[in-house]
Design a protein around this motif. Structure first.
Motif, PDB file in Angstrom:
ATOM      1  N   LYS A 126     -44.031  13.334  -6.061  1.00 27.71           N
ATOM      2  CA  LYS A 126     -42.996  14.652  -6.042  1.00 27.71           C
ATOM      3  C   LYS A 126     -42.060  14.657  -5.045  1.00 27.71           C
ATOM      4  N   ASN A 127     -42.309  14.140  -3.627  1.00 30.01           N
ATOM      5  CA  ASN A 127     -41.169  14.487  -2.855  1.00 30.01           C
ATOM      6  C   ASN A 127     -40.115  12.986  -3.233  1.00 30.01           C
ATOM      7  N   LEU A 128     -40.668  12.025  -3.460  1.00 29.54           N
ATOM      8  CA  LEU A 128     -39.838  10.894  -3.847  1.00 29.54           C
ATOM      9  C   LEU A 128     -39.336  10.825  -4.896  1.00 29.54           C
ATOM     10  N   ARG A 129     -40.102  11.402  -5.950  1.00 33.69           N
ATOM     11  CA  ARG A 129     -39.840  11.519  -7.361  1.00 33.69           C
ATOM     12  C   ARG A 129     -39.704  10.066  -8.203  1.00 33.69           C
TER      13      ARG A 129
ATOM     14  N   LEU B 173     -36.676  10.650   4.237  1.00 32.05           N
ATOM     15  CA  LEU B 173     -35.765  11.798   3.299  1.00 32.05           C
ATOM     16  C   LEU B 173     -36.241  13.048   4.238  1.00 32.05           C
ATOM     17  N   ASP B 174     -35.599  14.026   3.727  1.00 30.80           N
ATOM     18  CA  ASP B 174     -35.663  15.572   4.588  1.00 30.80           C
ATOM     19  C   ASP B 174     -36.752  16.215   3.680  1.00 30.80           C
ATOM     20  N   LEU B 175     -37.967  16.251   4.402  1.00 31.61           N
ATOM     21  CA  LEU B 175     -39.108  16.963   3.663  1.00 31.61           C
ATOM     22  C   LEU B 175     -38.886  18.137   3.068  1.00 31.61           C
ATOM     23  N   GLU B 176     -38.197  19.065   3.931  1.00 31.12           N
ATOM     24  CA  GLU B 176     -38.012  20.513   3.572  1.00 31.12           C
ATOM     25  C   GLU B 176     -37.250  20.626   2.484  1.00 31.12           C
ATOM     26  N   ALA B 177     -36.447  19.561   2.463  1.00 27.24           N
ATOM     27  CA  ALA B 177     -35.287  19.960   1.372  1.00 27.24           C
ATOM     28  C   ALA B 177     -35.815  19.431  -0.056  1.00 27.24           C
ATOM     29  N   SER B 178     -36.420  18.239   0.127  1.00 27.29           N
ATOM     30  CA  SER B 178     -37.531  17.986  -1.122  1.00 27.29           C
ATOM     31  C   SER B 178     -38.516  19.103  -1.434  1.00 27.29           C
ATOM     32  N   TYR B 179     -39.173  19.711  -0.645  1.00 31.11           N
ATOM     33  CA  TYR B 179     -39.744  20.835  -1.246  1.00 31.11           C
ATOM     34  C   TYR B 179     -38.871  22.040  -1.891  1.00 31.11           C
TER      35      TYR B 179
END
Ligand code: FAD
Length: 483
Positions: free
Chosen positions: A372-375, A473-479
């Motif tokens: 999900k986060n890294l896709r 990665l920026d976790l928040e941006a990925s959410y």
């Protein structure tokens, strides 16, 4: 004089073994056989147009398998028999043994995935060529497919309706006791064969680590000991529902999965022991919940019977052609090495790398992070688990991965809030600090989210990018992209 061969597969036990029980009762002579299939070891191409290579079986699982085969051989020898071991494909090994012994019947376990069924068909073709009757038995799941309220091909694609239907009028067969005695081997001249060493299988000794939740030892004897310890000696089952999301130590969950998946333990024997525990100790939501989890295991096995190889496709059974998957090898390597810079992910992956095990909570989070986060292509992560997990099971592994990735048996598009999960299930950061010693001096909040507490980290002597990686990665941006 009738001669039967029992071909052992993922049923490395004497207890509750329908093939062995039937063969022992019917044949004058009996030849138990196990073949280490070279196709299960070394580098493998994952099929499909964008294939990738991975190592099929890693050191922890191979060691567990060798120990399980050795234990089975010892148990058979104790009963005046033996286990004939070969290091070649089952169809080749069995053809040779059929010719030597003039066997008339071959018994084997039926398994649910396409790869396992291909081997079955090859063995059946050899049997047909030599006029050998084939008798197969299903024995890997708690529920027999023939006892389900409807055929596996028509079961629901989501777990809850499947479980509810089963629970209405539950049928679990009584486990069959191991045979007291076994018919003798067909002749004295058969070479029993050596159990191949790890190096013969192309593998190094896997690492050992004192932080491991358990020293997993393969075999029916060790599996029964673990069942005995968890239920009876340590009396843990009564609190399973409350502890099962734990991360550290042997006691938070049963740890039965490696023995269940190689068939050293029968799920029906586990069920019978849970029933006895309910009669003799306590019946509560925890005793129910362990069986509930075994039904998840069944659910995935029957899903593979239903959907076949579709389960291994990137689009999954939901045919999610709308999802974009990245093929970034460098990002994947960081995830594999436990160097993502997200401590809860890294701690879990490092535990897997060093011990062959990861908790269910950990598996869900690292899988969600990858898919999900890294896709990244979720099958890369699933294949990595396939190599590393001591309890690897094709259905539970690929089924759970597809589920978390949003292409499998879950119609919702959920994802895990990794830091939220870390705070909830590892409130004092004891787990993270155990597996990431470089963060061990940090207070809990900083250990879970070091990038949000840079100055504090520095004060404790931890420099991001030097002592521990910057987050990849920026976790928040990925959410934000997932919402
Ligand atoms: C991404 C991912 C990959 C997984 N890969 C595997 C795998 O290859 N092999 C495997 O056995 N399990 C797999 N699981 C399921 C689960 O994580 C393990 O079964 C469990 O952690 C094993 O520990 P335990 O025996 O202490 O489980 P317990 O909590 O004690 O559960 C008892 C038994 O129930 C079964 N079980 C529990 N949860 C699940 C589940 N979600 N799905 C299927 N069966 C379950 C297992 O047989 C387990 O031994 C995976 C889960 C995820 C999220």
């Amino acid at each position: 004089m009738s001669t039967a061969i029992v071909w052992f597969r993922r049923d490395l036990r004497l207890d509750d073994h329908p093939s062995l029980a039937e063969a022992a009762g019917a044949a004058d002579r009996l030849l138990p056989v196990y073949a280490f299939d070279p196709r299960e070891f070394g580098e493998r191409e994952y099929g499909g147009p964008r294939s990738f290579a991975y190592e099929k079986t890693g050191g922890h699982r191979a060691r567990f398998l060798r120990e399980s085969v050795a234990d089975l051989r010892e148990r058979l020898r104790d009963r005046g028999s033996d286990l004939i071991v070969r290091h070649e494909s089952p169809e080749t090994a069995l053809e040779g043994l059929i010719e030597t012994t003039d066997a008339d019947t071959l018994f084997h376990q039926a398994l649910p995935t396409a790869e396992e069924q291909r081997v079955e068909r090859a063995v059946e073709a050899v049997c047909a060529d030599h006029d050998v009757e084939v008798r197969s038995h299903w024995g890997h799941t708690l529920h027999h497919p023939g006892d389900l309220p409807r055929s596996p091909e028509t079961i629901p694609d989501t777990f809850t309706p499947f479980r509810k239907e089963i629970e209405v009028d539950e049928v679990v067969r009584e486990p069959i006791d191991p045979p007291d005695g076994l018919p003798g081997l067909p002749s004295d001249g058969i070479d029993p064969g050596e159990i191949p060493s790890l190096s013969a299988l192309g593998l190094d000794e896997p690492p050992e680590d004192e932080r491991a939740v358990l020293a997993f030892e393969g075999g029916e004897a060790a599996g029964r000991e673990r069942l005995e310890a968890y239920l009876w000696e340590e009396d843990r089952l009564r609190e399973y529902k409350r502890t099962r999301n734990g991360l550290l130590g042997a006691g938070y969950s049963s740890k039965l999965s490696p023995w269940l998946n190689l068939g050293c333990l029968s799920p029906r024997r586990v069920y019978a022991e849970v029933e006895r525990y309910e009669r003799e100790r306590v019946e509560n939501d925890s005793t129910y919940w362990l069986v509930f989890e075994l039904r998840w295991r069944d659910f995935f096995a029957f899903q593979f019977l239903r959907h076949g190889s579709q389960q291994f496709r990137r689009e999954g059974i939901r045919n999610r052609t709308d999802l974009e998957w990245r093929e970034d090898r460098e990002a994947f390597e960081r995830w594999c090495a436990g160097e993502t810079g997200i401590p809860f992910v890294d701690a879990n992956v490092r535990e897997l790398n060093l011990t062959g095990f990861m908790s269910n909570r950990g598996r869900q989070n690292v899988a969600s992070f990858l898919a999900k986060n890294l896709r990244l292509d979720w099958r890369w992560g699933a294949a990595y688990f396939e190599t590393r997990l001591v309890d690897y099971d094709p259905c539970s592994n690929y089924g759970n991965w597809a589920y978390v990735a949003g292409v499998g048996n879950d119609s919702r598009d959920n994802y895990f809030d990794i830091v939220g999960q870390a705070r909830r299930y590892d409130p004092d950061a004891e787990y993270v600090r155990t597996w990431l010693p470089e963060l061990s001096s940090l207070p809990a909040d900083a250990a879970h989210e070091p990038w949000a507490a840079r100055e504090l980290c520095s004060a404790y002597g931890v420099e991001l990018g030097v002592d521990y990686p910057e987050p990849m990665l920026d976790l928040e941006a990925s959410y934000e992209r997932l919402r």
